[in-house]
Design a protein around this motif. Sequence first.
Motif, PDB file in Angstrom:
ATOM      1  N   VAL A   4       0.855  -1.190   0.000  1.00 60.48           N
ATOM      2  CA  VAL A   4       0.000   0.000   0.000  1.00 60.48           C
ATOM      3  C   VAL A   4       0.887   1.234   0.000  1.00 60.48           C
ATOM      4  O   VAL A   4       1.817   1.338   0.805  1.00 60.48           O
ATOM      5  CB  VAL A   4      -0.918   0.037   1.243  1.00 60.48           C
ATOM      6  CG1 VAL A   4      -1.729   1.338   1.267  1.00 60.48           C
ATOM      7  CG2 VAL A   4      -1.862  -1.156   1.251  1.00 60.48           C
TER       8      VAL A   4
ATOM      9  N   ILE B  48      -7.448   2.655  -3.876  1.00 57.45           N
ATOM     10  CA  ILE B  48      -8.460   2.479  -2.833  1.00 57.45           C
ATOM     11  C   ILE B  48      -8.862   3.839  -2.272  1.00 57.45           C
ATOM     12  O   ILE B  48      -8.010   4.691  -2.013  1.00 57.45           O
ATOM     13  CB  ILE B  48      -7.970   1.538  -1.697  1.00 57.45           C
ATOM     14  CG1 ILE B  48      -9.113   1.237  -0.736  1.00 57.45           C
ATOM     15  CG2 ILE B  48      -6.780   2.120  -0.920  1.00 57.45           C
ATOM     16  CD1 ILE B  48      -8.831   0.099   0.223  1.00 57.45           C
ATOM     17  N   ALA B  49     -10.185   4.027  -2.159  1.00 54.54           N
ATOM     18  CA  ALA B  49     -10.692   5.250  -1.514  1.00 54.54           C
ATOM     19  C   ALA B  49     -11.455   4.781  -0.281  1.00 54.54           C
ATOM     20  O   ALA B  49     -10.863   4.529   0.757  1.00 54.54           O
ATOM     21  CB  ALA B  49     -11.556   6.022  -2.485  1.00 54.54           C
TER      22      ALA B  49
ATOM     23  N   GLY C 249     -12.974   1.879  -0.158  1.00 56.83           N
ATOM     24  CA  GLY C 249     -12.658   0.453  -0.043  1.00 56.83           C
ATOM     25  C   GLY C 249     -13.864  -0.468  -0.064  1.00 56.83           C
ATOM     26  O   GLY C 249     -13.710  -1.689  -0.086  1.00 56.83           O
ATOM     27  N   THR C 250     -15.077   0.083  -0.085  1.00 59.84           N
ATOM     28  CA  THR C 250     -16.255  -0.781   0.053  1.00 59.84           C
ATOM     29  C   THR C 250     -16.449  -1.700  -1.144  1.00 59.84           C
ATOM     30  O   THR C 250     -16.996  -2.791  -0.994  1.00 59.84           O
ATOM     31  CB  THR C 250     -17.533   0.056   0.265  1.00 59.84           C
ATOM     32  OG1 THR C 250     -17.634   0.991  -0.796  1.00 59.84           O
ATOM     33  CG2 THR C 250     -17.485   0.790   1.583  1.00 59.84           C
TER      34      THR C 250
ATOM     35  N   LEU D  60     -12.226  -3.773  -1.628  1.00 58.14           N
ATOM     36  CA  LEU D  60     -11.871  -4.837  -0.686  1.00 58.14           C
ATOM     37  C   LEU D  60     -12.855  -6.003  -0.775  1.00 58.14           C
ATOM     38  O   LEU D  60     -12.467  -7.160  -0.678  1.00 58.14           O
ATOM     39  CB  LEU D  60     -11.780  -4.298   0.744  1.00 58.14           C
ATOM     40  CG  LEU D  60     -10.602  -3.343   1.002  1.00 58.14           C
ATOM     41  CD1 LEU D  60     -10.533  -2.952   2.468  1.00 58.14           C
ATOM     42  CD2 LEU D  60      -9.288  -3.968   0.577  1.00 58.14           C
TER      43      LEU D  60
ATOM     44  N   ASP E 127      -3.465   4.291  -1.882  1.00 63.24           N
ATOM     45  CA  ASP E 127      -4.498   4.714  -0.938  1.00 63.24           C
ATOM     46  C   ASP E 127      -4.674   6.227  -1.035  1.00 63.24           C
ATOM     47  O   ASP E 127      -3.783   6.994  -0.665  1.00 63.24           O
ATOM     48  CB  ASP E 127      -4.068   4.307   0.481  1.00 63.24           C
ATOM     49  CG  ASP E 127      -5.074   4.760   1.535  1.00 63.24           C
ATOM     50  OD1 ASP E 127      -6.170   5.221   1.142  1.00 63.24           O
ATOM     51  OD2 ASP E 127      -4.761   4.649   2.734  1.00 63.24           O
TER      52      ASP E 127
ATOM     53  N   SER F 153      -7.264   7.765   0.415  1.00 65.20           N
ATOM     54  CA  SER F 153      -8.291   8.161   1.392  1.00 65.20           C
ATOM     55  C   SER F 153      -7.901   9.380   2.221  1.00 65.20           C
ATOM     56  O   SER F 153      -8.738   9.969   2.885  1.00 65.20           O
ATOM     57  CB  SER F 153      -8.622   6.973   2.303  1.00 65.20           C
ATOM     58  OG  SER F 153      -7.497   6.581   3.052  1.00 65.20           O
ATOM     59  N   ARG F 154      -6.617   9.760   2.182  1.00 65.67           N
ATOM     60  CA  ARG F 154      -6.233  10.956   2.938  1.00 65.67           C
ATOM     61  C   ARG F 154      -5.921  12.150   2.030  1.00 65.67           C
ATOM     62  O   ARG F 154      -5.319  13.128   2.472  1.00 65.67           O
ATOM     63  CB  ARG F 154      -5.031  10.650   3.811  1.00 65.67           C
ATOM     64  CG  ARG F 154      -5.397   9.790   5.012  1.00 65.67           C
ATOM     65  CD  ARG F 154      -4.182   9.261   5.723  1.00 65.67           C
ATOM     66  NE  ARG F 154      -4.465   8.021   6.410  1.00 65.67           N
ATOM     67  CZ  ARG F 154      -4.723   7.946   7.714  1.00 65.67           C
ATOM     68  NH1 ARG F 154      -4.738   9.026   8.448  1.00 65.67           N
ATOM     69  NH2 ARG F 154      -4.988   6.776   8.266  1.00 65.67           N
TER      70      ARG F 154
ATOM     71  N   THR G 204     -21.586   1.517   4.936  1.00 65.49           N
ATOM     72  CA  THR G 204     -20.947   1.614   3.621  1.00 65.49           C
ATOM     73  C   THR G 204     -21.030   3.049   3.091  1.00 65.49           C
ATOM     74  O   THR G 204     -20.124   3.492   2.391  1.00 65.49           O
ATOM     75  CB  THR G 204     -21.585   0.640   2.612  1.00 65.49           C
ATOM     76  OG1 THR G 204     -22.933   0.402   2.980  1.00 65.49           O
ATOM     77  CG2 THR G 204     -20.832  -0.665   2.585  1.00 65.49           C
TER      78      THR G 204
ATOM     79  N   ASN H 277     -20.816   5.676   4.942  1.00 63.61           N
ATOM     80  CA  ASN H 277     -19.802   6.437   5.673  1.00 63.61           C
ATOM     81  C   ASN H 277     -18.420   6.256   5.071  1.00 63.61           C
ATOM     82  O   ASN H 277     -17.573   7.130   5.168  1.00 63.61           O
ATOM     83  CB  ASN H 277     -19.760   5.995   7.146  1.00 63.61           C
ATOM     84  CG  ASN H 277     -20.918   6.569   7.945  1.00 63.61           C
ATOM     85  OD1 ASN H 277     -21.533   7.554   7.534  1.00 63.61           O
ATOM     86  ND2 ASN H 277     -21.211   5.967   9.087  1.00 63.61           N
ATOM     87  N   LEU H 278     -18.179   5.102   4.480  1.00 64.99           N
ATOM     88  CA  LEU H 278     -16.870   4.827   3.880  1.00 64.99           C
ATOM     89  C   LEU H 278     -16.865   5.128   2.388  1.00 64.99           C
ATOM     90  O   LEU H 278     -15.929   5.723   1.864  1.00 64.99           O
ATOM     91  CB  LEU H 278     -16.507   3.346   4.073  1.00 64.99           C
ATOM     92  CG  LEU H 278     -16.038   2.874   5.446  1.00 64.99           C
ATOM     93  CD1 LEU H 278     -15.910   1.352   5.447  1.00 64.99           C
ATOM     94  CD2 LEU H 278     -14.699   3.502   5.796  1.00 64.99           C
TER      95      LEU H 278
END
Lengths: 302, 162, 467
Positions: free
Chosen positions: A6, A31-32, A34-35, A38, A55, A57-58, A108, A110-111
């Motif tokens: 990652v 991946i953001a 991930g729902t 993953l 990744d 996501s940040r 899901t 929320n993610l």
Amino acid sequence: MKAFEVVAARDARHAVALLAEHTPTAKVKVIAGGTDLLADLKFASASHAPDVVVDISRAEDLRTIAVTGGGLSIGALVTHTEIMASPAIREMFPALVDAAHTIGAVQTRNLGTLGGNLVTAVPSVDSGPTLVALDAQVTVLGPGGERRMPLAEFFVGPRRTALKPDELLVEILIPTENLGKPACFLKFGLRKGQALALVNVAASFWVDAKTQTFRAPRVALGAVAPKVIHATSAEAYLEGRAIAPEAMAEAGRLAVGDAKPISDFRASAEYRKHLIAVLTRRALEGAYDVWQKKQSPAGRAR
Amino acid sequence: MVTVTVNVNGEPRTASVPPETTLLRLLREQFNLTGAKLGCDVGDCGACTVMVDGKSVNSCLMLAGQADGRDVLTIEGLATLERLHPLQEAFEQLGSLQCGFCGPGILMSAKALLDENPDPSEQDIRDALAGNLCRCTGYIKMIEAIQGVARADGARPAPKSA
Amino acid sequence: MDKKSAVIEKQARLQEVEALLKAPAAAPLAPLPREVLVPEARQQTPAVRQRATRPDGRLHGLGQTKYIDDYYLPGMLYAKIKRAGIASARILRIDTSEALKMPGVMAVITGKDVPCNSFGPSLKDQPVLADERVFHAGDGVAAVAAVTEQIAAEALEKITVEYEPIRPVLDPLESLQLETPGLHAPNPNIYGHKVIRKGDVEKGFAQSYRIFEGSYRTQMVEHVPLEPHASVATWDANGRVTIYSTLGRITLGRADISRTIGVPMSRVRVIATVVGGNFGGKNEITTEPVLALLAKKTGRPVKCTFTRPEEFLASTTRHPLVMDYKTGVTKEGKILARQIRLVLDGGAYCSWSETTLGKACILSAGPYQIDNLYAEAFVVYTNKTMTGAMRGFGAPQVCFAYESQMDDMAKALGIDPLQIRLTNALREGSLSPTSQKLHSVVVRETLLQAAQRFGWNEDGGGNGAQS
């Protein structure tokens, strides 16, 4: 799940740099939330698994919702929950809030992110129809800079988009001329919660107040073709026509002809055709309701 | 291997794990917090629900590294040594859990709901539990328990207007 | 009293006491009919309307209840099973050498390593790991124990199996034909059969105003317990194996484990813990013998937890039924005769099929008084996931059929669907299909009360409460 490396991206440009670095030599996935990713990778065979996962996501720069010169800009990392909570979106596009609400469940939503939902490009993608009906554009960032295209063209086929391996979807833009355009999204699934759409439909149009006719009508259909499509004959039929229940019903019937639904274990093609007609009519009625409420001060207050 | 530091139930915990490790496996296998369960591993059943920075998530769909530096609340962090969380008390009183496997996830979803909306309607509760599957008890007694806690809370000052 | 008479008296007394102390060889016969205490129908007991809490409720809520997957034993290994992925085939060759070479893989076994490779709660027709023949896609063909689940899963991909496909039998009606080759040859595909006869159906049909025939089918259903099947096996220094399992029937499972691994029952200890949902799907062993053998081979505890896909593929499911109903009625809708044929799709192995067959057959007439009845049920093998116990053992399937036919007949005869049921419902003292005299029968009362509560007649009757 198979082992993978990652690499975390600080922002969009960094993510694209990481893609440029790794795509030539490795199988790379982004991946953001991930729902989807993953869930797909959990039982994937070794041949399917990525070597490197970027990744994003940040990458906070992808998390903004703002009205800009070009229209309403939604960052690719905005979650479905954030769409539902955004005052700007709630005010201008309640249909987008309704669409987000039908995706997965609280956890899901929320993610899961809007960008992530769109790049899955499944035919039933619930974020798709409303945005297509609002002529949304997407901004894609690659090593050579940004390019922009209509969302309807970003979708290429089932699980296929116009995204190149080293590109990242960064922004969804609803053009200025469509801000506040009345729209309605309807989804029919086998359950209320966590269901895939058998058919999902979005309708949007301006009302010519003087003549009470449809202006720039759009009908978008999901889950009934390889990708989200415009119901072009329904749209052509409605353009300039007087707003009336019969016209909406006829548009529903015409929309059936624009679609190519398949039979699978969830529903037969016949049933999906029936749903297209009914949901298209109801979505047009729903969009008209939105417009009417905006007209009456009482409706606004409610 | 990646080193992950997570603030779990108010305490910083660190572990070194392979990058593909999910938050769920980090909690269960590294921190021995087995309250969150692996039911489907693809985000359908909700048995793995925990709260990350105040939001409920499927911990099976989040990489451990994505939770680095964040606050994670699990079922183990709900009660104190002195008392049960009101939701745990209500679930026990009403017999809302039978086999109990879905319980930790359901309780975390309920907690996330009440944190955001102290006065939920029945529909709000159903919506909040849509991502948590229960196969034995059914949802009625859970909804009653959550409503009971919400009402008891609502009696205190400043309930949110509907 | 003289001495002699005192002795005689003492002896007599002793005989008396002895007779009292001696237990009779058999209890004295009680006169028939024996009086039995039967509670009044719908009698209120003190428990009704009371809130019941559960003793385990607190730990459940605290997340402290330990299910098998929450267990960790020192040095524990993780097992994964390679599934065949093909419905019907002969196994020509299994190559596990590449998997064994992987770092972290501690043992690999196949069906050849199982001392007695057959088990089952009724018929012993199921292999622990398929060795010569694959009967359904979920059959295990090899098992790996490794230091992590991930390595075990990757090792499965390194195992190669060569199959010679055999045309699968997927339709239970095809399997029912005698010329269809037996899956478990030389045994026939029909492995259970039951007939219930009452009265004379031909006479009943002859007297009928109309005869209705219908065919009804139900689908396969998985229990989907929220907790997947899981077990841990560990051996002690004295050569005894302890198995922690989600198993619901531990004594039965113990016998099967003992049989398959070739260890006396006295050396097998099965510990059933709190189970996260069973619904009939955890009533028989699955991977327990495999884990016991892997644990023995490696000298370490071994755990296996099913993935959700395995739960669908390799655990039991509810029997799909093909149900043919022929019913003769009077003009008023009174049933005079009913003939039923049930074909249960038993899947690859027997499991609890015989129980399901019996119950489905007995209940297939419905809660209706039918004097002339002929019900016949078959259960057959197909190359599909095995079917077994699930809530109701066949009762829900036949209910779908007989109630569907009641609606069909009511519609055709122009009778209110409620009325046709009231006309035929069992009454106090009615005889069941197997001629058991029934007590506390409140079918009619229940129907009437339900109809009143949900307003059956409020929209003019007959059309139900749906419009």
